[in-house]
Design a protein around this motif. Structure first.
Motif, PDB file in Angstrom:
ATOM      1  N   THR A  85      -6.095  31.861  29.449  1.00 24.44           N
ATOM      2  CA  THR A  85      -7.547  31.886  29.602  1.00 24.44           C
ATOM      3  C   THR A  85      -8.176  31.316  28.324  1.00 24.44           C
ATOM      4  O   THR A  85      -7.520  31.269  27.268  1.00 24.44           O
ATOM      5  N   HIS A  87     -10.124  32.719  26.347  1.00 23.52           N
ATOM      6  CA  HIS A  87     -10.029  33.770  25.320  1.00 23.52           C
ATOM      7  C   HIS A  87      -8.681  33.708  24.602  1.00 23.52           C
ATOM      8  O   HIS A  87      -8.620  33.733  23.373  1.00 23.52           O
ATOM      9  N   TYR A  88      -7.596  33.635  25.365  1.00 22.79           N
ATOM     10  CA  TYR A  88      -6.269  33.618  24.735  1.00 22.79           C
ATOM     11  C   TYR A  88      -5.960  32.273  24.085  1.00 22.79           C
ATOM     12  O   TYR A  88      -5.231  32.218  23.097  1.00 22.79           O
ATOM     13  N   GLU A  90      -8.159  30.694  22.400  1.00 22.14           N
ATOM     14  CA  GLU A  90      -8.802  30.908  21.100  1.00 22.14           C
ATOM     15  C   GLU A  90      -7.943  31.818  20.212  1.00 22.14           C
ATOM     16  O   GLU A  90      -7.777  31.552  19.022  1.00 22.14           O
ATOM     17  N   ILE A  91      -7.377  32.869  20.785  1.00 25.11           N
ATOM     18  CA  ILE A  91      -6.491  33.759  20.025  1.00 25.11           C
ATOM     19  C   ILE A  91      -5.289  32.969  19.491  1.00 25.11           C
ATOM     20  O   ILE A  91      -4.898  33.121  18.327  1.00 25.11           O
TER      21      ILE A  91
END
Length: 114
Positions: A85, A87-88, A90-91
């Motif tokens: 995703t 989000h991940y 970016e992580i």
């Protein structure tokens, strides 16, 4: 945790790569499954991680991915990933994992990369 979120890793070959389809939650309880999946993925080609069905990755889960990456790099194998995703993704960038694992938009592009 719901039953459908339990960690699962399925290994198969696609082209010259080992495809590791991950699903559920990647946390400390996923350690044995991650290690078993990597042990099964022994074509010698790239390891392609499919995160499409992963619902959560804890900080311990990130450490497990780092461990898999270290084993693959020691064996001279590329590690590629898709299905993360935003989000991940970016992580992975923040933790610098993206410096060592190439991120792709699809299975096709991950497998075809040279």
């Amino acid at each position: 945790m719901m039953a459908d979120e339990a960690f699962l890793a399925e290994v198969g070959a696609i082209g010259n790569a080992d495809l590791v389809k991950l699903s559920g939650i990647i946390d400390r309880s996923a350690q044995a499954g991650m290690e078993s999946a990597y042990a099964e993925a022994q074509s010698g080609g790239p390891v392609v991680l499919d995160f499409t069905d992963v619902t959560f990755i804890s900080s311990t889960g990130i450490a497990l991915i780092v461990g898999l990456l270290a084993k693959a790099r020691a064996a001279g194998r590329a590690v590629r990933a898709y299905g993360l995703t935003p989000h991940y993704q970016e992580i992975f960038r923040i933790t610098r994992l993206a410096d060592f694992i190439d991120l792709f938009d699809s299975q096709e592009t991950a497998v075809a990369a040279s």
